[in-house]
Design a protein around this motif. Sequence first.
Motif, mmCIF file in Angstrom:
data_model
loop_
_atom_site.group_PDB
_atom_site.id
_atom_site.type_symbol
_atom_site.label_atom_id
_atom_site.label_comp_id
_atom_site.label_asym_id
_atom_site.label_seq_id
_atom_site.Cartn_x
_atom_site.Cartn_y
_atom_site.Cartn_z
ATOM 1 N N LEU A 75 0.832 -1.201 0.000
ATOM 2 C CA LEU A 75 0.000 0.000 0.000
ATOM 3 C C LEU A 75 0.868 1.253 0.000
ATOM 4 O O LEU A 75 0.622 2.196 -0.770
ATOM 5 C CB LEU A 75 -0.934 -0.011 1.207
ATOM 6 N N SER A 76 1.901 1.249 0.811
ATOM 7 C CA SER A 76 2.808 2.393 0.875
ATOM 8 C C SER A 76 3.512 2.613 -0.464
ATOM 9 O O SER A 76 3.603 3.743 -0.957
ATOM 10 C CB SER A 76 3.836 2.164 1.984
ATOM 11 N N ARG A 77 3.989 1.532 -1.062
ATOM 12 C CA ARG A 77 4.664 1.644 -2.358
ATOM 13 C C ARG A 77 3.722 2.152 -3.447
ATOM 14 O O ARG A 77 4.093 2.985 -4.272
ATOM 15 C CB ARG A 77 5.250 0.297 -2.767
ATOM 16 N N ALA A 78 2.494 1.625 -3.459
ATOM 17 C CA ALA A 78 1.528 2.045 -4.474
ATOM 18 C C ALA A 78 1.192 3.527 -4.328
ATOM 19 O O ALA A 78 1.166 4.271 -5.310
ATOM 20 C CB ALA A 78 0.257 1.200 -4.370
ATOM 21 N N ARG A 79 0.940 3.956 -3.095
ATOM 22 C CA ARG A 79 0.622 5.367 -2.859
ATOM 23 C C ARG A 79 1.787 6.269 -3.257
ATOM 24 O O ARG A 79 1.590 7.329 -3.846
ATOM 25 C CB ARG A 79 0.268 5.595 -1.397
ATOM 26 N N LYS A 80 3.008 5.849 -2.926
ATOM 27 C CA LYS A 80 4.184 6.636 -3.274
ATOM 28 C C LYS A 80 4.327 6.738 -4.787
ATOM 29 O O LYS A 80 4.596 7.824 -5.315
ATOM 30 C CB LYS A 80 5.444 6.016 -2.669
ATOM 31 N N LYS A 81 4.117 5.649 -5.488
ATOM 32 C CA LYS A 81 4.239 5.671 -6.948
ATOM 33 C C LYS A 81 3.194 6.603 -7.559
ATOM 34 O O LYS A 81 3.508 7.416 -8.429
ATOM 35 C CB LYS A 81 4.099 4.269 -7.524
ATOM 36 N N VAL A 82 1.963 6.514 -7.094
ATOM 37 C CA VAL A 82 0.899 7.383 -7.612
ATOM 38 C C VAL A 82 1.231 8.844 -7.317
ATOM 39 O O VAL A 82 1.116 9.702 -8.195
ATOM 40 C CB VAL A 82 -0.470 6.974 -7.008
ATOM 41 N N ARG A 83 1.656 9.132 -6.097
ATOM 42 C CA ARG A 83 2.004 10.502 -5.721
ATOM 43 C C ARG A 83 3.160 11.025 -6.575
ATOM 44 O O ARG A 83 3.100 12.149 -7.098
ATOM 45 C CB ARG A 83 2.368 10.563 -4.237
ATOM 46 N N ASP A 84 4.208 10.217 -6.746
ATOM 47 C CA ASP A 84 5.370 10.644 -7.529
ATOM 48 C C ASP A 84 5.012 10.922 -8.985
ATOM 49 O O ASP A 84 5.428 11.937 -9.556
ATOM 50 C CB ASP A 84 6.485 9.599 -7.458
ATOM 51 N N ILE A 85 4.219 10.041 -9.578
ATOM 52 C CA ILE A 85 3.822 10.240 -10.983
ATOM 53 C C ILE A 85 2.961 11.489 -11.107
ATOM 54 O O ILE A 85 3.115 12.281 -12.039
ATOM 55 C CB ILE A 85 3.087 9.002 -11.530
ATOM 56 N N TYR A 86 2.050 11.685 -10.151
ATOM 57 C CA TYR A 86 1.189 12.859 -10.200
ATOM 58 C C TYR A 86 2.016 14.145 -10.075
ATOM 59 O O TYR A 86 1.836 15.093 -10.854
ATOM 60 C CB TYR A 86 0.133 12.798 -9.099
ATOM 61 N N LEU A 87 2.923 14.191 -9.106
ATOM 62 C CA LEU A 87 3.755 15.388 -8.923
ATOM 63 C C LEU A 87 4.646 15.639 -10.140
ATOM 64 O O LEU A 87 4.832 16.782 -10.550
ATOM 65 C CB LEU A 87 4.599 15.256 -7.655
ATOM 66 N N GLN A 88 5.174 14.584 -10.709
ATOM 67 C CA GLN A 88 5.996 14.719 -11.905
ATOM 68 C C GLN A 88 5.167 15.278 -13.067
ATOM 69 O O GLN A 88 5.622 16.160 -13.802
ATOM 70 C CB GLN A 88 6.579 13.365 -12.299
ATOM 71 N N THR A 89 3.956 14.820 -13.207
ATOM 72 C CA THR A 89 3.065 15.306 -14.269
ATOM 73 C C THR A 89 2.749 16.782 -14.073
ATOM 74 O O THR A 89 2.756 17.561 -15.035
ATOM 75 C CB THR A 89 1.759 14.481 -14.294
ATOM 76 N N ILE A 90 2.485 17.178 -12.842
ATOM 77 C CA ILE A 90 2.194 18.581 -12.531
ATOM 78 C C ILE A 90 3.409 19.458 -12.879
ATOM 79 O O ILE A 90 3.265 20.523 -13.490
ATOM 80 C CB ILE A 90 1.835 18.754 -11.034
ATOM 81 N N GLN A 91 4.600 19.019 -12.505
ATOM 82 C CA GLN A 91 5.819 19.787 -12.801
ATOM 83 C C GLN A 91 6.037 19.919 -14.313
ATOM 84 O O GLN A 91 6.408 20.985 -14.807
ATOM 85 C CB GLN A 91 7.040 19.136 -12.146
ATOM 86 N N GLU A 92 5.806 18.832 -15.047
ATOM 87 C CA GLU A 92 5.960 18.883 -16.501
ATOM 88 C C GLU A 92 4.978 19.869 -17.125
ATOM 89 O O GLU A 92 5.335 20.608 -18.043
ATOM 90 C CB GLU A 92 5.767 17.498 -17.107
ATOM 91 N N ARG A 93 3.769 19.895 -16.622
ATOM 92 C CA ARG A 93 2.776 20.847 -17.145
ATOM 93 C C ARG A 93 3.196 22.285 -16.868
ATOM 94 O O ARG A 93 3.018 23.164 -17.702
ATOM 95 C CB ARG A 93 1.406 20.559 -16.543
ATOM 96 N N LYS A 94 3.701 22.534 -15.673
ATOM 97 C CA LYS A 94 4.149 23.891 -15.329
ATOM 98 C C LYS A 94 5.283 24.325 -16.247
ATOM 99 O O LYS A 94 5.308 25.462 -16.701
ATOM 100 C CB LYS A 94 4.607 23.963 -13.867
ATOM 101 N N ARG A 95 6.230 23.423 -16.507
ATOM 102 C CA ARG A 95 7.343 23.747 -17.400
ATOM 103 C C ARG A 95 6.845 24.064 -18.809
ATOM 104 O O ARG A 95 7.324 25.000 -19.442
ATOM 105 C CB ARG A 95 8.350 22.587 -17.456
ATOM 106 N N ARG A 96 5.875 23.296 -19.292
ATOM 107 C CA ARG A 96 5.342 23.534 -20.637
ATOM 108 C C ARG A 96 4.623 24.881 -20.715
ATOM 109 O O ARG A 96 4.719 25.593 -21.715
ATOM 110 C CB ARG A 96 4.372 22.416 -21.051
ATOM 111 N N LYS A 97 3.905 25.247 -19.668
ATOM 112 C CA LYS A 97 3.198 26.520 -19.658
ATOM 113 C C LYS A 97 4.173 27.692 -19.610
ATOM 114 O O LYS A 97 3.923 28.757 -20.173
ATOM 115 C CB LYS A 97 2.226 26.598 -18.469
ATOM 116 N N GLN A 98 5.288 27.511 -18.907
ATOM 117 C CA GLN A 98 6.294 28.585 -18.797
ATOM 118 C C GLN A 98 7.084 28.766 -20.097
ATOM 119 O O GLN A 98 7.602 29.834 -20.340
ATOM 120 C CB GLN A 98 7.245 28.291 -17.645
#
Length: 172
Positions: free
Chosen positions: A148-171
């Motif tokens: 459960l901990s690993r799954a949550r961490k993976k989901v959180r990491d992918i989500y945060l990475q996606t958010i950062q990529e979107r911010k970079r594209r907008k900038q």
Amino acid sequence: MELNEFKISVLPLRPKLLNYARKLTESPEDAEDAVQEVLLKLWNNRLELDQYRSIEAFAMTLTHNVCMDQWRRNRDNSSIDQLQTVAGGRTPDHLLELKDEVKLIRAIIDSPPPLQRTIMRMKDVEEYESEEIAQITGCSAEAIRSNLSRARKKVRDIYLQTIQERKRRKQS
């Protein structure tokens, strides 16, 4: 428990289970699905049914739990799918972005390995207790917590990475 004994002690419960499931689901099709799932679970666990004082009470409890699981799944899926209606008077572009966001979140949730994904859904979406998950999956309590901990961490990491990529594209 052999097939003949199962037919004698469990299958006659079907009408009662079906009536109970109909009351809980308010849908004949969902009730039928729930009862089929209960009978399948009973058949798969037929060797352990002798440990229960009342197979009927156990079957009724299973029916209740399966119907509640169906309700939770339907509630969660409908709330995500109805995201567009909540958006109110938004523009079609905004609604399309929301729809893409929902697809992205579903893809992210589906990204962990199957066991981790199953445990995460059972715990976080279907609201099973850790002990129930351990019984269903056959994993130890420690393995449940770890996966459960690993799954949550993976989901959180992918989500945060996606958010950062979107911010970079907008900038850019």
